[in-house]
Design a protein around this motif. Structure first.
Motif, PDB file in Angstrom:
ATOM      1  N   GLN A  74       0.850  -1.202   0.000  1.00 63.77           N
ATOM      2  CA  GLN A  74       0.000   0.000   0.000  1.00 63.77           C
ATOM      3  C   GLN A  74       0.878   1.242   0.000  1.00 63.77           C
ATOM      4  O   GLN A  74       0.539   2.262  -0.589  1.00 63.77           O
ATOM      5  CB  GLN A  74      -0.919   0.018   1.222  1.00 63.77           C
ATOM      6  N   THR A  75       1.989   1.143   0.734  1.00 62.38           N
ATOM      7  CA  THR A  75       3.000   2.210   0.717  1.00 62.38           C
ATOM      8  C   THR A  75       4.313   1.459   0.499  1.00 62.38           C
ATOM      9  O   THR A  75       5.089   1.255   1.424  1.00 62.38           O
ATOM     10  CB  THR A  75       3.039   2.961   2.060  1.00 62.38           C
ATOM     11  N   PRO A  84       0.774   8.522  -6.263  1.00 62.11           N
ATOM     12  CA  PRO A  84      -0.486   9.250  -6.109  1.00 62.11           C
ATOM     13  C   PRO A  84      -0.292  10.594  -5.404  1.00 62.11           C
ATOM     14  O   PRO A  84       0.327  10.663  -4.346  1.00 62.11           O
ATOM     15  CB  PRO A  84      -1.341   8.309  -5.263  1.00 62.11           C
ATOM     16  N   SER A 129      -0.450   8.902 -11.554  1.00 60.91           N
ATOM     17  CA  SER A 129      -0.945   9.372 -10.264  1.00 60.91           C
ATOM     18  C   SER A 129      -2.407   9.042 -10.052  1.00 60.91           C
ATOM     19  O   SER A 129      -3.111   8.697 -10.997  1.00 60.91           O
ATOM     20  CB  SER A 129      -0.760  10.896 -10.192  1.00 60.91           C
ATOM     21  N   ASP A 130      -2.836   9.134  -8.784  1.00 61.56           N
ATOM     22  CA  ASP A 130      -4.257   9.061  -8.424  1.00 61.56           C
ATOM     23  C   ASP A 130      -4.668  10.431  -7.890  1.00 61.56           C
ATOM     24  O   ASP A 130      -3.883  11.064  -7.164  1.00 61.56           O
ATOM     25  CB  ASP A 130      -4.498   8.076  -7.267  1.00 61.56           C
ATOM     26  N   ILE A 179       4.517  -0.984  -6.861  1.00 62.58           N
ATOM     27  CA  ILE A 179       3.356  -0.121  -6.629  1.00 62.58           C
ATOM     28  C   ILE A 179       2.815  -0.405  -5.232  1.00 62.58           C
ATOM     29  O   ILE A 179       2.896  -1.552  -4.791  1.00 62.58           O
ATOM     30  CB  ILE A 179       2.205  -0.328  -7.645  1.00 62.58           C
ATOM     31  N   THR A 180       2.322   0.599  -4.520  1.00 63.09           N
ATOM     32  CA  THR A 180       2.162   2.015  -4.830  1.00 63.09           C
ATOM     33  C   THR A 180       3.051   2.831  -3.899  1.00 63.09           C
ATOM     34  O   THR A 180       3.108   2.525  -2.706  1.00 63.09           O
ATOM     35  CB  THR A 180       0.691   2.416  -4.599  1.00 63.09           C
ATOM     36  N   SER A 181       3.665   3.876  -4.403  1.00 65.80           N
ATOM     37  CA  SER A 181       4.553   4.682  -3.565  1.00 65.80           C
ATOM     38  C   SER A 181       3.807   5.872  -2.974  1.00 65.80           C
ATOM     39  O   SER A 181       2.855   6.371  -3.559  1.00 65.80           O
ATOM     40  CB  SER A 181       5.711   5.207  -4.404  1.00 65.80           C
ATOM     41  N   HIS A 182       4.280   6.313  -1.819  1.00 61.00           N
ATOM     42  CA  HIS A 182       3.703   7.487  -1.150  1.00 61.00           C
ATOM     43  C   HIS A 182       4.758   8.590  -1.195  1.00 61.00           C
ATOM     44  O   HIS A 182       5.917   8.345  -0.833  1.00 61.00           O
ATOM     45  CB  HIS A 182       3.357   7.116   0.296  1.00 61.00           C
ATOM     46  N   HIS A 238       4.465   5.200 -10.225  1.00 61.69           N
ATOM     47  CA  HIS A 238       3.100   5.535  -9.813  1.00 61.69           C
ATOM     48  C   HIS A 238       3.169   6.191  -8.439  1.00 61.69           C
ATOM     49  O   HIS A 238       3.529   5.548  -7.449  1.00 61.69           O
ATOM     50  CB  HIS A 238       2.231   4.273  -9.784  1.00 61.69           C
TER      51      HIS A 238
END
Ligand code: SAM
Ligand code: SF4
Length: 427
Positions: free
Chosen positions: A187-188, A248, A287-288, A220-223, A246
């Motif tokens: 998730q991170t 967000p 990105s999101d 995926i996904t990076s913070h 990616h």
């Protein structure tokens, strides 16, 4: 991550002697693996379950289980509300699926909802992967960020990293079996820390790039808050790492980002993009964005449009804000609520802008030659499709006498940039 959980459950059930059917109505055991991120996904779970209630009653011995994030959060309520559901099994109990099915076949209902706090260990050898050359590998589970809109910390529990040695062992086995593209999941994902050595994502990526047979490594996904200063250098140094980042942003407005509890500013986001581009110029960003978050004004939204325009994302996912149970933003009630029609109108402006950017950048690739991992038949008859290292979809027609199969890497000259994909010819 849900896809991988599904493959893990399928693999465990296959080793228990069950086999697959393509038609769910022909099955004896049916698992619904669920997503809870937006209300629409949760709603779909209940309507899908409704479709199978008669099927379940028609023949004694049939089993229905609800797994995944909705099960984790609302499991006991599901068992209460829907007497035909045999078991609920949450995200922390994937390995217990054989036990849950066995008990259900004996007529016992059950709830498997424990969430681990330990470093995850899973039976990676029994995963029923869907592709013989692309695989997902979890490196970190759960999330400790508690962004004010997000249900994930409640459905996937606290953040815990897998040991690097274990991740490497799994990747080595995969590469030896012919899996040439591996996607690391979390998730991170860039909050990764090996519980033994303290290695971070950069160290892990470099270690995995050394594996023979590994051609592409994705993550995926990076913070944005966890992007380390040297990360751009790692991307620049390691061409095996997919040229696709990616990251967000969720919003371009600092006021909104702070209400979302994202822990970075739009300026910091721009800085990360500029830094990575200066060290690895061929890496593209995706990105999101959430539109209509409580309190978002027209000016805030314009900040989002500005960020999207400036960065020029290769792809972008835009979502209407959806209030989720248990999250901080859901507790704010009607305070700052953005009317649905305003939020929808903003989302369509955002998506229109992105479409224009994408078709411009995709057209800019015309004439270039890119490495494509062939994934299979394309939706256009007689053509194949695959992905570039920068994660763009490419459609092409193989040359006569030069057969190409799924799993091959081919050099493709890009003839046409479309809105969502590229079309080309083998070089
Ligand atoms: N961990 C990732 C991160 O921090 O960006 C994202 C995980 S989330 C499962 C995937 C995306 O769903 C998010 O980036 C966000 O844009 C979107 N999302 C999450 N909660 C949402 C909500 N309540 N309403 C609308 N979109 C949401
Ligand atoms: Fe959700 Fe991602 Fe925020 Fe975690 S970091 S709470 S998964 S949006």
């Amino acid at each position: 991550m849900n896809v991988l959980d599904g493959q893990r459950m399928a693999g465990l059930l296959e080793s228990q002697g069950l086999s697959r059917t393509e038609d769910p109505f022909e099955s004896d055991v049916l698992l619904l693996n669920t997503c809870d991120v937006r209300e629409k996904a949760e709603g779909k779970v209940y309507s899908e379950l409704g479709r199978f209630s008669d099927w379940k009653r028609e023949k004694p011995g049939r089993v229905i289980g609800v797994t995944g994030c909705v099960a984790q959060r609302a499991g006991l309520r599901i068992l209460d509300r829907l007497p035909y559901v045999d078991f609920v099994l949450g995200t922390g109990s994937v390995e217990k699926v054989p036990e849950a099915v066995e008990r259900a076949l004996e007529g016992r209902r059950g709830a498997f909802l424990d969430l681990d706090r330990d470093s995850p260990v899973y039976q990676f050898r029994s995963i029923a992967r869907e592709s013989p050359f692309q695989a997902f590998v979890t490196v970190i589970e759960g999330c400790d960020q508690f962004c004010t809109f997000c249900v994930v910390p409640f459905t996937r529990g606290r953040e815990r990293s897998r040991r690097s040695a274990e991740v490497e062992a799994e990747c080595r086995e995969l590469a030896a079996k012919g899996f040439s593209e591996i996607t690391l999941l979390g998730q991170t994902v860039n909050a990764y820390r090996c519980p033994e050595s303290g290695a971070d994502l950069s160290a892990l990526l470099e270690r995995l790039c050394a594996i023979e047979g590994m051609r592409r490594l994705r993550f995926i996904t990076s913070h944005p808050a966890f992007v380390t200063p040297g990360f751009g250098d790692v991307l620049g140094r390691q061409p095996k790492i997919g040229r696709y980042f990616h990251l967000p942003a969720q919003s371009g407005s600092d006021r909104v980002l702070s209400r979302m509890k994202r822990r970075y500013t739009a300026a910091r986001y721009r800085e990360i993009v500029a830094d990575v581009r200066s060290r690895a110029a061929d890496v593209v960003f995706s990105s999101d964005f959430i539109v209509g978050f409580p309190g978002e004004t027209e000016e805030d939204f314009r900040e989002t449009l500005r960020l999207v325009e400036e960065v020029g994302f290769a792809t972008m996912f835009g979502f209407l804000y959806s209030p989720r149970p248990g999250t901080a933003a859901a507790r704010w009630g009607e305070e700052g609520e953005v009317p649905q029609e305003v939020a929808r109108e903003r989302l369509s402006r955002l998506l229109d802008l992105q479409r224009a950017i994408q078709s411009r950048t995709n057209r800019g690739l015309e004439g270039s030659v890119l490495d494509v991992l062939v994934e299979g038949d394309s939706k256009f008859g007689g053509t194949l499709s695959g992905r570039t290292s920068c994660n763009r979809i490419v459609h092409f027609r193989p040359r006569p006498g030069r057969p190409v199969r799924a799993g091959d890497y081919v050099r493709i000259r890009i003839d046409r940039g479309l809105d969502n994909s590229l079309a080309g010819t083998p070089a």
